[in-house]
Design a protein around this motif. Structure first.
Motif, PDB file in Angstrom:
ATOM      1  N   SER A  54       6.310   5.861  -7.995  1.00 11.88           N
ATOM      2  CA  SER A  54       5.345   5.067  -7.231  1.00 11.88           C
ATOM      3  C   SER A  54       4.928   3.814  -7.994  1.00 11.88           C
ATOM      4  CB  SER A  54       4.116   5.921  -6.905  1.00 11.88           C
ATOM      5  OG  SER A  54       3.153   5.188  -6.191  1.00 11.88           O
ATOM      6  N   TRP A  71      -2.744   8.936  -5.162  1.00  7.07           N
ATOM      7  CA  TRP A  71      -3.066  10.324  -4.838  1.00  7.07           C
ATOM      8  C   TRP A  71      -3.009  11.210  -6.089  1.00  7.07           C
ATOM      9  CZ3 TRP A  71      -4.811  11.884  -0.129  1.00  7.07           C
ATOM     10  CH2 TRP A  71      -4.989  13.257   0.047  1.00  7.07           C
ATOM     11  N   ARG A 120       0.888   4.670  -2.897  1.00 10.97           N
ATOM     12  CA  ARG A 120       0.216   5.844  -2.341  1.00 10.97           C
ATOM     13  C   ARG A 120       0.310   7.062  -3.266  1.00 10.97           C
ATOM     14  NH1 ARG A 120       2.110   5.749   2.712  1.00 10.97           N
ATOM     15  NH2 ARG A 120       0.261   4.611   3.396  1.00 10.97           N
ATOM     16  N   ASP A 121       1.504   7.375  -3.758  1.00 13.72           N
ATOM     17  CA  ASP A 121       1.645   8.563  -4.607  1.00 13.72           C
ATOM     18  C   ASP A 121       0.945   8.390  -5.946  1.00 13.72           C
ATOM     19  OD1 ASP A 121       3.068  10.051  -2.740  1.00 13.72           O
ATOM     20  OD2 ASP A 121       5.012   9.321  -3.441  1.00 13.72           O
ATOM     21  N   THR A 142       5.493  -0.045  -6.872  1.00  9.76           N
ATOM     22  CA  THR A 142       4.350  -0.955  -6.754  1.00  9.76           C
ATOM     23  C   THR A 142       4.519  -2.151  -7.666  1.00  9.76           C
ATOM     24  OG1 THR A 142       3.006   1.016  -6.361  1.00  9.76           O
ATOM     25  CG2 THR A 142       1.840  -1.063  -6.622  1.00  9.76           C
ATOM     26  N   THR A 198       0.811  -1.221   0.000  1.00 13.97           N
ATOM     27  CA  THR A 198       0.000   0.000   0.000  1.00 13.97           C
ATOM     28  C   THR A 198       0.845   1.272   0.000  1.00 13.97           C
ATOM     29  OG1 THR A 198      -1.936  -1.098   0.947  1.00 13.97           O
ATOM     30  CG2 THR A 198      -1.762   1.289   1.273  1.00 13.97           C
ATOM     31  N   PRO A 199       1.903   1.384   0.823  1.00 16.10           N
ATOM     32  CA  PRO A 199       2.721   2.590   0.748  1.00 16.10           C
ATOM     33  C   PRO A 199       3.348   2.818  -0.632  1.00 16.10           C
ATOM     34  CG  PRO A 199       3.139   1.460   2.804  1.00 16.10           C
ATOM     35  CD  PRO A 199       2.296   0.535   1.969  1.00 16.10           C
TER      36      PRO A 199
END
Length: 206
Positions: free
Chosen positions: A131, A113, A109-110, A135, A105-106
């Motif tokens: 990001s 967002w 995140r970007d 991922t 998940t971290p």
């Protein structure tokens, strides 16, 4: 009385709702967070000083942090199903719950967002690219893990599939280019087809 605070479009609320639905547990869900507000009100901050969702209330007991709620619900009501009896199998469930929260998940995140909440003309392409790359590393781990496996741990659906399933749902529905991950996709399709998953995975990502 069991009450869950949080908007259903929150990936963290989705984990708690999916677990409650899997176990057919009665609960009331109260909209909070995002457009629904409430999370900065004194009464809510008294429940969770972080001002985040979800929060679980159960007969005067208050619990926050989505994976803590997932563990609480699964261990209290899903022993032998969502929460395996075997210590070592359960250890692997915990492993994937932590990995989802600290790595998968971290990493996204970007990308989430920037592509969902930032207007198109204001997006940072470099931030998105970094990001997505992070991922993809996590997604490659999952894809390798699910080669020849039906579920995250052992031979049955567990709490690990809920946490990973909610995170994967978000990743697979972001407007970014992704590498093909056939094993990850096959597993995701399998868990997303569960009746309890329909309650949460049909909600738009916001």
């Amino acid at each position: 009385m069991r009450r869950l605070w949080g908007r259903l479009s929150s990936v963290n609320v989705q984990k708690a709702v999916w677990a409650l639905e899997e176990l057919s547990l009665a609960y009331e869900r109260v909209e909070a967070g995002g457009a629904f507000g409430r999370v900065r009100e004194p009464a809510y901050l008294a429940l969770n000083p972080n001002g985040l969702v979800p929060v679980l209330e159960e007969d005067g007991y208050v619990l926050w942090e989505s994976n803590a709620i997932l563990r609480y619900v699964a261990s209290g009501h899903g022993r032998g199903t969502l929460w395996p009896e075997d210590l070592r199998v359960r250890g692997h469930v915990d492993q994937w719950l932590d990995w989802q929260a600290t790595t998968f998940t971290p990493a996204m995140r970007d990308a989430f967002w920037q592509t969902v909440r930032v207007p198109a003309g204001e997006r940072d392409a470099g931030l998105i690219a970094r990001s997505v790359a992070a991922t993809e590393e996590a997604a490659s781990i999952l894809d390798a893990h699910f080669a020849g496996r039906s579920f995250a741990v052992g031979d049955a659906f567990t709490a690990a599939d809920i946490a990973l399933g909610c995170a994967a749902h978000r990743w697979l529905h972001l407007a970014v280019d992704r590498q093909p991950r056939p094993h990850l996709l096959a597993w995701y399709a399998r868990v997303a087809a569960r009746p309890a998953a329909a309650t949460v995975l049909t909600t738009p990502i916001t």
